[in-house]
Design an enzyme around this catalytic site. Structure first.
Site: not given
Length: 380
Positions: A54, A161
């Site tokens: 903000e 993997a």
């Protein structure tokens, strides 16, 4: 309103730029829009301890339009503005001082000192407040922060993997390399934005890894963690010999030898002995320790199969990064990525959703990996 969703989507995109930099804070984006629908300013929380979204957006608007005010503008914020003093002043005060007329919010802040109070503060001051615009997307953005705050546990990213037939090594243990170089480069980018990287002692002994990133300017430097019940990690291993440069935590069992612990500590490692006699419970103790001691928000778990299996058994995995190589390994004795007890009934399996799929093509190797990012959907 359609325009609310458009501007909130832009704020969410801005917020994602803080990935890996703002933790343990949440990613937040903010957009300021005039009553005519014109962009006045934008910003995001860029790094931990830095100005909030903000404030950045307000300063951006001042630089863009130094002779104009934000009176009556609409602020789109992905997360409920804070109303407490932390490392920065309250964002609610910044919005009120800027005299915005409306605040549109993605989702409520789960943090105890803020939850609902920012909304109340803004409404009491007479601002129009709308909550829940693109709420699912806003909550998804802060899932790691949410888990840390609500469950005192890190967001667990399981990575492996494997070959097309689901093997992570041959029957002799050879695993270099299943994935191609392009996939491994991506893993180094992932390592560069998490708080800690965890492996079991089996992986540590078999691979002697460093568990560091090769990215030239990593966003974070991850703590290396080894689950090592009997403290079998050699003092001459790469992890131990680099412990004075990058932190290493070794999580032992309650009956580990004192002499081994002392030797590892003398080499610069942090050694903690879990209290539970049950390996799974001791693993959960480790995650709780990382969250409470170091506010570890994102934990990358790179194996092996026992550790990943235990985390799935405990239903503590939040996201999977899976690399599927165009190779067939075969063999009854070749290891799989997930061990543990597993489920006995398919209806009891954790639900998953595909976040994205990528292709990693390595021109030098002439190989292609499929990379799947999978989100675990918690039972409600």
């Amino acid at each position: 309103m359609k325009s609310h969703k458009i501007w909130m989507a832009h704020a969410l995109e801005l917020a994602r730029r803080g990935l890996g930099r703002v933790e343990p804070n949440p990613m937040v984006g903010c957009v300021l829009v005039s009553s005519k629908g014109e962009l006045l300013g934008e910003g995001f929380h860029a790094y931990w301890g830095g100005p909030h979204a903000e404030t950045v957006a307000i300063e951006d608007a001042k630089q863009r339009y130094p002779n104009e005010t934000l009176k009556g503008a609409t602020a789109y914020v992905t997360l409920e503005p804070c109303c407490h003093h932390g490392k920065t002043p309250p964002c609610t005060d910044a919005l009120l001082d800027a005299q915005v007329g409306q605040v549109v919010i993605g989702c409520r802040d789960p943090y105890q000192t803020s939850a609902g109070r920012g909304l109340e503060r803004l409404r009491e001051a007479g601002l129009q407040v709308e909550l829940g615009v693109l709420e699912n997307e806003a909550q998804e953005l802060i899932r790691p922060f949410l888990k840390l705050v609500e469950k005192k546990l890190p967001f667990v990213i399981a990575k492996w993997a494997m070959s097309l037939d689901g093997k992570i090594a041959t029957r002799t243990g050879d695993s270099r390399w299943i994935s191609n170089q392009a996939s491994r480069n991506w893993v180094h980018q992932l390592r560069a934005r998490v708080d800690a990287i965890l492996v079991g002692i089996g992986t540590a002994l078999a691979d002697d890894p460093l568990l560091m990133t090769r990215c030239p300017q990593p966003v974070r430097t991850a703590r290396r963690v080894v689950v090592d019940t009997s403290l079998a990690l050699p003092v001459e291993s790469k992890l131990v010999t680099s412990a004075r440069d990058v932190a290493v935590l070794i999580w032992g069992g309650p009956t580990a030898e004192t002499a081994k612990a002392d030797a590892l500590r003398s080499a610069g490692c942090e050694v903690v002995l879990g209290q539970s006699s049950d390996a799974n419970e001791r693993l959960k103790e480790l995650l709780q320790y990382l969250a409470t001691q170091y506010r570890c928000t994102n934990l990358l778990v790179e194996g092996g199969g026992k550790i990943l299996g235990s985390l799935f058994d405990l239903q503590l995995v939040d996201q999977c990064e899976v690399f599927i190589a165009s190779k067939i390994i075969g063999g009854r004795e070749a290891p799989s990525p997930i061990l543990g007890r597993g489920i006995v009934d398919l209806s009891h399996g954790q639900k998953c959703s595909m976040v994205q799929m990528q292709t990693h093509f390595d021109e030098a190797e002439g190989s292609t990996d499929s990379h799947w990012t999978i989100r675990i959907v918690a039972d409600t």
